[in-house]
Design a protein around this motif. Structure first.
Motif, PDB file in Angstrom:
ATOM      1  N   SER A 186      36.136  37.518  51.302  1.00  0.00           N
ATOM      2  CA  SER A 186      35.384  38.573  50.614  1.00  0.00           C
ATOM      3  C   SER A 186      36.167  39.123  49.427  1.00  0.00           C
ATOM      4  O   SER A 186      37.368  39.418  49.542  1.00  0.00           O
ATOM      5  CB  SER A 186      35.073  39.715  51.582  1.00  0.00           C
ATOM      6  N   ILE A 187      35.484  39.286  48.311  1.00  0.00           N
ATOM      7  CA  ILE A 187      36.104  39.884  47.128  1.00  0.00           C
ATOM      8  C   ILE A 187      36.200  41.393  47.328  1.00  0.00           C
ATOM      9  O   ILE A 187      35.207  42.062  47.622  1.00  0.00           O
ATOM     10  CB  ILE A 187      35.286  39.562  45.867  1.00  0.00           C
ATOM     11  N   ILE A 188      37.404  41.932  47.168  1.00  0.00           N
ATOM     12  CA  ILE A 188      37.600  43.363  47.407  1.00  0.00           C
ATOM     13  C   ILE A 188      38.127  44.102  46.180  1.00  0.00           C
ATOM     14  O   ILE A 188      38.226  45.326  46.196  1.00  0.00           O
ATOM     15  CB  ILE A 188      38.562  43.598  48.588  1.00  0.00           C
ATOM     16  N   GLY A 189      38.461  43.371  45.110  1.00  0.00           N
ATOM     17  CA  GLY A 189      38.980  44.054  43.930  1.00  0.00           C
ATOM     18  C   GLY A 189      39.110  43.118  42.755  1.00  0.00           C
ATOM     19  O   GLY A 189      39.032  41.889  42.893  1.00  0.00           O
ATOM     20  N   ALA A 190      39.300  43.713  41.573  1.00  0.00           N
ATOM     21  CA  ALA A 190      39.472  42.921  40.365  1.00  0.00           C
ATOM     22  C   ALA A 190      40.359  43.661  39.379  1.00  0.00           C
ATOM     23  O   ALA A 190      40.374  44.898  39.327  1.00  0.00           O
ATOM     24  CB  ALA A 190      38.127  42.612  39.721  1.00  0.00           C
ATOM     25  N   CYS A 191      41.099  42.899  38.604  1.00  0.00           N
ATOM     26  CA  CYS A 191      41.913  43.409  37.504  1.00  0.00           C
ATOM     27  C   CYS A 191      41.504  42.606  36.277  1.00  0.00           C
ATOM     28  O   CYS A 191      41.726  41.390  36.222  1.00  0.00           O
ATOM     29  CB  CYS A 191      43.398  43.226  37.818  1.00  0.00           C
ATOM     30  N   LEU A 192      40.884  43.270  35.309  1.00  0.00           N
ATOM     31  CA  LEU A 192      40.285  42.561  34.175  1.00  0.00           C
ATOM     32  C   LEU A 192      40.846  43.047  32.846  1.00  0.00           C
ATOM     33  O   LEU A 192      41.267  44.205  32.714  1.00  0.00           O
ATOM     34  CB  LEU A 192      38.770  42.793  34.140  1.00  0.00           C
ATOM     35  N   SER A 193      40.809  42.167  31.858  1.00  0.00           N
ATOM     36  CA  SER A 193      40.973  42.615  30.470  1.00  0.00           C
ATOM     37  C   SER A 193      39.609  43.161  30.054  1.00  0.00           C
ATOM     38  O   SER A 193      38.726  42.429  29.642  1.00  0.00           O
ATOM     39  CB  SER A 193      41.406  41.471  29.556  1.00  0.00           C
ATOM     40  N   VAL A 194      39.435  44.473  30.201  1.00  0.00           N
ATOM     41  CA  VAL A 194      38.128  45.075  29.940  1.00  0.00           C
ATOM     42  C   VAL A 194      37.827  45.113  28.446  1.00  0.00           C
ATOM     43  O   VAL A 194      36.674  44.957  28.024  1.00  0.00           O
ATOM     44  CB  VAL A 194      38.022  46.473  30.572  1.00  0.00           C
ATOM     45  N   TYR A 195      38.839  45.351  27.651  1.00  0.00           N
ATOM     46  CA  TYR A 195      38.741  45.261  26.191  1.00  0.00           C
ATOM     47  C   TYR A 195      40.004  44.586  25.691  1.00  0.00           C
ATOM     48  O   TYR A 195      41.061  44.683  26.321  1.00  0.00           O
ATOM     49  CB  TYR A 195      38.596  46.653  25.553  1.00  0.00           C
ATOM     50  N   GLN A 196      39.907  43.910  24.545  1.00  0.00           N
ATOM     51  CA  GLN A 196      41.087  43.233  24.026  1.00  0.00           C
ATOM     52  C   GLN A 196      40.903  42.928  22.548  1.00  0.00           C
ATOM     53  O   GLN A 196      39.786  42.850  22.041  1.00  0.00           O
ATOM     54  CB  GLN A 196      41.360  41.933  24.786  1.00  0.00           C
ATOM     55  N   HIS A 197      42.043  42.751  21.876  1.00  0.00           N
ATOM     56  CA  HIS A 197      42.009  42.356  20.471  1.00  0.00           C
ATOM     57  C   HIS A 197      43.375  41.827  20.071  1.00  0.00           C
ATOM     58  O   HIS A 197      44.404  42.408  20.409  1.00  0.00           O
ATOM     59  CB  HIS A 197      41.639  43.541  19.574  1.00  0.00           C
ATOM     60  N   ASN A 198      43.363  40.722  19.365  1.00  0.00           N
ATOM     61  CA  ASN A 198      44.575  40.181  18.750  1.00  0.00           C
ATOM     62  C   ASN A 198      45.719  40.026  19.753  1.00  0.00           C
ATOM     63  O   ASN A 198      46.864  40.359  19.466  1.00  0.00           O
ATOM     64  CB  ASN A 198      45.010  41.072  17.584  1.00  0.00           C
ATOM     65  N   GLY A 199      45.388  39.524  20.953  1.00  0.00           N
ATOM     66  CA  GLY A 199      46.410  39.247  21.956  1.00  0.00           C
ATOM     67  C   GLY A 199      46.828  40.431  22.793  1.00  0.00           C
ATOM     68  O   GLY A 199      47.708  40.304  23.652  1.00  0.00           O
ATOM     69  N   ILE A 200      46.241  41.608  22.574  1.00  0.00           N
ATOM     70  CA  ILE A 200      46.545  42.786  23.387  1.00  0.00           C
ATOM     71  C   ILE A 200      45.373  43.013  24.337  1.00  0.00           C
ATOM     72  O   ILE A 200      44.234  43.161  23.898  1.00  0.00           O
ATOM     73  CB  ILE A 200      46.767  44.032  22.513  1.00  0.00           C
ATOM     74  N   LYS A 201      45.652  43.044  25.636  1.00  0.00           N
ATOM     75  CA  LYS A 201      44.599  43.123  26.646  1.00  0.00           C
ATOM     76  C   LYS A 201      44.705  44.433  27.420  1.00  0.00           C
ATOM     77  O   LYS A 201      45.706  44.691  28.082  1.00  0.00           O
ATOM     78  CB  LYS A 201      44.705  41.933  27.611  1.00  0.00           C
ATOM     79  N   ILE A 203      44.037  46.697  30.420  1.00  0.00           N
ATOM     80  CA  ILE A 203      43.842  46.429  31.842  1.00  0.00           C
ATOM     81  C   ILE A 203      42.893  47.450  32.462  1.00  0.00           C
ATOM     82  O   ILE A 203      43.017  48.648  32.243  1.00  0.00           O
ATOM     83  CB  ILE A 203      45.192  46.464  32.589  1.00  0.00           C
ATOM     84  N   GLY A 204      41.959  46.935  33.250  1.00  0.00           N
ATOM     85  CA  GLY A 204      41.109  47.777  34.080  1.00  0.00           C
ATOM     86  C   GLY A 204      41.151  47.267  35.504  1.00  0.00           C
ATOM     87  O   GLY A 204      40.912  46.079  35.739  1.00  0.00           O
ATOM     88  N   ILE A 205      41.488  48.136  36.458  1.00  0.00           N
ATOM     89  CA  ILE A 205      41.605  47.721  37.864  1.00  0.00           C
ATOM     90  C   ILE A 205      40.559  48.459  38.682  1.00  0.00           C
ATOM     91  O   ILE A 205      40.367  49.665  38.532  1.00  0.00           O
ATOM     92  CB  ILE A 205      43.010  48.015  38.424  1.00  0.00           C
ATOM     93  N   ASN A 206      39.911  47.718  39.555  1.00  0.00           N
ATOM     94  CA  ASN A 206      38.904  48.314  40.426  1.00  0.00           C
ATOM     95  C   ASN A 206      39.077  47.771  41.838  1.00  0.00           C
ATOM     96  O   ASN A 206      39.152  46.557  42.039  1.00  0.00           O
ATOM     97  CB  ASN A 206      37.499  47.987  39.917  1.00  0.00           C
ATOM     98  N   ASN A 207      39.174  48.684  42.794  1.00  0.00           N
ATOM     99  CA  ASN A 207      39.204  48.313  44.208  1.00  0.00           C
ATOM    100  C   ASN A 207      37.851  48.720  44.790  1.00  0.00           C
ATOM    101  O   ASN A 207      37.491  49.888  44.769  1.00  0.00           O
ATOM    102  CB  ASN A 207      40.351  49.052  44.925  1.00  0.00           C
ATOM    103  N   TYR A 208      37.103  47.746  45.291  1.00  0.00           N
ATOM    104  CA  TYR A 208      35.717  47.993  45.677  1.00  0.00           C
ATOM    105  C   TYR A 208      35.555  48.573  47.081  1.00  0.00           C
ATOM    106  O   TYR A 208      34.449  48.944  47.454  1.00  0.00           O
ATOM    107  CB  TYR A 208      34.912  46.694  45.576  1.00  0.00           C
ATOM    108  N   ASN A 209      36.623  48.642  47.823  1.00  0.00           N
ATOM    109  CA  ASN A 209      36.511  49.115  49.208  1.00  0.00           C
ATOM    110  C   ASN A 209      37.745  49.939  49.547  1.00  0.00           C
ATOM    111  O   ASN A 209      38.864  49.414  49.576  1.00  0.00           O
ATOM    112  CB  ASN A 209      36.382  47.914  50.164  1.00  0.00           C
ATOM    113  N   THR A 210      37.546  51.222  49.800  1.00  0.00           N
ATOM    114  CA  THR A 210      38.679  52.121  50.021  1.00  0.00           C
ATOM    115  C   THR A 210      39.491  51.762  51.257  1.00  0.00           C
ATOM    116  O   THR A 210      40.669  52.112  51.352  1.00  0.00           O
ATOM    117  CB  THR A 210      38.194  53.578  50.153  1.00  0.00           C
TER     118      THR A 210
END
Length: 272
Positions: A186-201, A203-210
């Motif tokens: 089961s997928i319980i979380g994600a860490c994404l490059s929510v926005y990025q530009h010119n090699g700078i990313k 970070i946005g982290i979300n844990n879906y289940n406390t």
């Protein structure tokens, strides 16, 4: 205020440089058209004010805000867009920074409040010197998001999270970066490059289940994200609110330094 098109951003490069936002991964991610957002400018040939709305992230007020009529425009033009994206609260940053009294002079109807944010600079040297391999409990794993993982995501948890910020999963897989966390299958979380530009990313982290918090999962996701960034020759970026102590602790542990504390502003959309 008129909508700024992607093909016109080169015309305002001097304005962006003058306000020190030409390398800002969120602002430039929107202006380049790579991530979802909108930009409005007062005068393209001689800009004094730029408003950038990064969906599900932040509204940036850049330049000289025309106090007399700005709130009226903001309510009539920008807030309906925010409602269409089902925002609950609106967060605002200003360049240059404005104090609370200045913001309350601009927003006399909307009940705006002051918050505090923290921005970091990533140091590869600090990351390497403090590196400790993350150990997470048995039955937990983290992995780089690829097409195969998205296909296994039967509930579309990751797809929905990606599409909050990116125009398509294809564009994300091509140039973005993400790490998924699993408990068994089961997928319980994600860490994404929510926005990025010119090699700078950014970070946005979300844990879906406390129930899975406090087990080092967020640190493990962020650590793998940073490792992959460095392999690609890219730079992670971390910004958070001052009250998010866990987020700040993770950032400090993973090589983020030079903490810069600055004011931001917010209000609940339903109150506007």
């Amino acid at each position: 205020m008129e909508l700024l098109k992607v093909q016109d951003i080169n015309d305002i490069s001097a304005f962006l440089d003058g306000h020190n936002v030409s390398r800002h991964p969120i602002i430039m991610g929107v202006l380049s058209g790579q991530q979802i957002g909108f930009a409005f400018i007062d005068n393209q040939t001689d800009p004094q004010m730029l408003v950038v709305y990064a969906v599900h992230e932040m509204i940036y007020l850049i330049g000289d805000i025309e106090e007399e009529r700005f709130e009226e425009w903001f309510q009539a033009e920008l807030l309906p867009i925010a409602r269409s994206h089902r925002e609950e609260d609106i967060n605002i940053e200003t360049y240059p920074q404005k104090i609370e009294s200045e913001m309350k002079s601009i927003f006399q109807v909307i009940p705006i409040k002051q918050g505090t944010r923290v921005a970091f600079t990533f140091s590869e040297e600090a990351y390497i010197s403090s590196y400790k391999k993350n150990t997470i409990p048995e039955d937990y794993t983290v992995a780089i998001i690829d097409r195969g993982i998205l296909q296994k995501d039967k509930n579309n948890i990751l797809t929905e999270e990606i599409l909050k910020f990116w125009h398509s999963t294809d564009s994300f897989l091509e140039s973005g970066l993400g790490v998924a966390a699993f408990y068994k299958e089961s997928i319980i979380g994600a860490c994404l490059s929510v926005y990025q530009h010119n090699g700078i990313k950014e970070i946005g982290i979300n844990n879906y289940n406390t129930s899975h918090r406090g087990k080092g999962i967020a640190s493990a996701m962020a650590n793998l994200f940073i490792e992959e960034c460095l392999k690609r020759g890219e730079t992670p970026s971390w910004t958070t609110e001052l009250f998010r102590k866990d987020s700040i602790a993770i950032a400090r542990k993973l090589g983020f330094i030079n903490e810069r504390i600055y004011p931001s502003y917010y209000f609940l959309l339903e109150e506007a």
